[in-house]
Design a protein around this motif. Structure first.
Motif, PDB file in Angstrom:
ATOM      1  N   ASN A   1     -11.520 -31.729  19.599  1.00 11.34           N
ATOM      2  CA  ASN A   1     -11.238 -31.229  20.951  1.00 11.34           C
ATOM      3  C   ASN A   1     -12.497 -31.045  21.789  1.00 11.34           C
ATOM      4  O   ASN A   1     -12.493 -31.311  22.997  1.00 11.34           O
ATOM      5  N   GLU A   2     -13.572 -30.595  21.138  1.00  9.35           N
ATOM      6  CA  GLU A   2     -14.797 -30.290  21.867  1.00  9.35           C
ATOM      7  C   GLU A   2     -15.957 -30.151  20.876  1.00  9.35           C
ATOM      8  O   GLU A   2     -15.754 -30.136  19.657  1.00  9.35           O
ATOM      9  N   LEU A   3     -17.171 -30.076  21.415  1.00  3.94           N
ATOM     10  CA  LEU A   3     -18.342 -29.867  20.564  1.00  3.94           C
ATOM     11  C   LEU A   3     -18.213 -28.513  19.881  1.00  3.94           C
ATOM     12  O   LEU A   3     -18.115 -27.484  20.546  1.00  3.94           O
TER      13      LEU A   3
ATOM     14  N   THR B   1     -12.528 -47.237  20.592  1.00  2.00           N
ATOM     15  CA  THR B   1     -13.168 -46.964  19.307  1.00  2.00           C
ATOM     16  C   THR B   1     -13.394 -45.458  19.164  1.00  2.00           C
ATOM     17  O   THR B   1     -13.484 -44.732  20.163  1.00  2.00           O
ATOM     18  N   ILE B   2     -13.471 -44.992  17.918  1.00  2.00           N
ATOM     19  CA  ILE B   2     -13.699 -43.572  17.663  1.00  2.00           C
ATOM     20  C   ILE B   2     -15.202 -43.326  17.601  1.00  2.00           C
ATOM     21  O   ILE B   2     -15.926 -43.978  16.841  1.00  2.00           O
ATOM     22  N   LYS B   3     -15.659 -42.393  18.401  1.00  5.73           N
ATOM     23  CA  LYS B   3     -17.080 -42.088  18.495  1.00  5.73           C
ATOM     24  C   LYS B   3     -17.315 -40.603  18.277  1.00  5.73           C
ATOM     25  O   LYS B   3     -16.376 -39.817  18.172  1.00  5.73           O
ATOM     26  N   GLY B   4     -18.570 -40.234  18.197  1.00  7.83           N
ATOM     27  CA  GLY B   4     -18.889 -38.836  18.014  1.00  7.83           C
ATOM     28  C   GLY B   4     -20.270 -38.494  18.532  1.00  7.83           C
ATOM     29  O   GLY B   4     -21.093 -39.379  18.794  1.00  7.83           O
ATOM     30  N   LYS B   5     -20.495 -37.219  18.696  1.00  5.78           N
ATOM     31  CA  LYS B   5     -21.814 -36.723  19.061  1.00  5.78           C
ATOM     32  C   LYS B   5     -21.971 -35.330  18.488  1.00  5.78           C
ATOM     33  O   LYS B   5     -20.998 -34.704  18.030  1.00  5.78           O
ATOM     34  N   GLY B   6     -23.207 -34.860  18.484  1.00  7.08           N
ATOM     35  CA  GLY B   6     -23.445 -33.534  17.941  1.00  7.08           C
ATOM     36  C   GLY B   6     -24.914 -33.196  17.930  1.00  7.08           C
ATOM     37  O   GLY B   6     -25.740 -33.893  18.541  1.00  7.08           O
ATOM     38  N   LYS B   7     -25.242 -32.138  17.231  1.00 11.19           N
ATOM     39  CA  LYS B   7     -26.625 -31.700  17.093  1.00 11.19           C
ATOM     40  C   LYS B   7     -26.958 -31.544  15.619  1.00 11.19           C
ATOM     41  O   LYS B   7     -26.114 -31.136  14.821  1.00 11.19           O
ATOM     42  N   VAL B   8     -28.193 -31.881  15.275  1.00  8.47           N
ATOM     43  CA  VAL B   8     -28.670 -31.703  13.906  1.00  8.47           C
ATOM     44  C   VAL B   8     -30.025 -31.009  13.932  1.00  8.47           C
ATOM     45  O   VAL B   8     -30.777 -31.112  14.903  1.00  8.47           O
ATOM     46  N   SER B   9     -30.291 -30.302  12.856  1.00  7.66           N
ATOM     47  CA  SER B   9     -31.629 -29.776  12.614  1.00  7.66           C
ATOM     48  C   SER B   9     -32.362 -30.760  11.727  1.00  7.66           C
ATOM     49  O   SER B   9     -31.858 -31.142  10.671  1.00  7.66           O
TER      50      SER B   9
ATOM     51  N   MET C   1     -20.416 -30.817  15.858  1.00  8.71           N
ATOM     52  CA  MET C   1     -19.814 -32.143  15.907  1.00  8.71           C
ATOM     53  C   MET C   1     -18.715 -32.191  16.957  1.00  8.71           C
ATOM     54  O   MET C   1     -18.052 -31.183  17.231  1.00  8.71           O
ATOM     55  N   TYR C   2     -18.516 -33.383  17.531  1.00  8.60           N
ATOM     56  CA  TYR C   2     -17.387 -33.661  18.415  1.00  8.60           C
ATOM     57  C   TYR C   2     -17.003 -35.120  18.217  1.00  8.60           C
ATOM     58  O   TYR C   2     -17.828 -36.011  18.414  1.00  8.60           O
ATOM     59  N   ILE C   3     -15.771 -35.381  17.792  1.00 12.29           N
ATOM     60  CA  ILE C   3     -15.283 -36.736  17.556  1.00 12.29           C
ATOM     61  C   ILE C   3     -14.181 -37.041  18.564  1.00 12.29           C
ATOM     62  O   ILE C   3     -13.253 -36.236  18.734  1.00 12.29           O
ATOM     63  N   TYR C   4     -14.280 -38.178  19.222  1.00 12.90           N
ATOM     64  CA  TYR C   4     -13.357 -38.494  20.314  1.00 12.90           C
ATOM     65  C   TYR C   4     -13.145 -40.008  20.395  1.00 12.90           C
ATOM     66  O   TYR C   4     -13.874 -40.802  19.782  1.00 12.90           O
ATOM     67  N   GLN C   5     -12.160 -40.413  21.172  1.00 14.93           N
ATOM     68  CA  GLN C   5     -11.890 -41.831  21.387  1.00 14.93           C
ATOM     69  C   GLN C   5     -12.618 -42.288  22.648  1.00 14.93           C
ATOM     70  O   GLN C   5     -12.441 -41.708  23.725  1.00 14.93           O
TER      71      GLN C   5
END
Length: 202
Positions: free
Chosen positions: A70-72, A126-134, A117-121
């Motif tokens: 749904n969201e980050l 295509t299914i994509k995602g974004k997020g933050k990592v340390s 994490m955020y996973i979306y269409q």
């Protein structure tokens, strides 16, 4: 009629509340790294390139909720530890230079920890995602944004594949010069990852 309307409204409220609650039910995952395909670092000099592949299998614990669709959303991740000397660059000389580049004698471990994490269409379906990592490299921690694709899923299991370009200067690493300065290592390296998320049934 009024009684029926009240029941309908209560039913809708209950369904909405249940749906929201379901989004926040934690799911335990095992984040798995498989040799040869799951983690490698690419770099270049002014005369050639190098590709160093992580050769070990490692696992970590990850807790997330379905709200990542749904969201980050923040996730709880125990983190992945990559031993610098476990990367194979193809030849012994490149292995030596790679470990020297990342100050492996002083800082033998690279740490990568998912924070959100955020996973979306995507628009192309295509299914994509974004997020933050340390990321901790050479003893320096930075928060990095990442993007990735989600090419395969099976039930609640899935995987993410992506590339993050980082500037080693941000981690206090000085690009070395070889052969009296004629060979120079580029300050940008690409961290390629392919991680599997498997539901922990235990």
């Amino acid at each position: 009629m009024r009684h029926l309307l009240h029941l309908l409204i209560l039913s809708l409220i209950s369904l909405t509340a249940f749906g929201q609650k379901a989004d926040y039910i934690p799911t335990e995952y095992i984040l798995e790294v498989v040799p040869d395909s799951s983690m490698h670092i690419d770099g270049k000099t002014n005369i050639n390139t190098f590709d160093c592949i992580f050769k070990n299998s490692i696992k970590s614990n990850l807790t997330l909720t379905q709200n990542i669709f749904n969201e980050l959303t923040e996730v709880q991740h125990s983190g992945l530890e990559f031993c610098v000397t476990c990367f194979d660059c193809g030849i012994a000389l490149m292995n030596k230079e790679f470990t020297e580049l990342l100050y492996a004698e002083q800082y033998p471990i690279i740490v990568m920890k998912l924070l959100s994490m955020y996973i979306y269409q995507g628009e192309d379906k295509t299914i994509k995602g974004k997020g933050k990592v340390s990321m901790i490299i050479a003893g320096v921690e930075r928060i990095e944004d990442i993007t990735y694709s989600v090419p395969h899923s099976e039930g609640k299991n899935f995987q993410i594949i992506g590339t993050k370009q980082i500037n080693i200067l941000d981690y206090g690493i000085t690009p070395p010069k070889k052969m009296m300065g004629m060979v120079k290592v580029d300050q940008h390296i690409d961290v390629n990852f392919n991680f599997k998320f498997i539901v922990d049934d235990h």
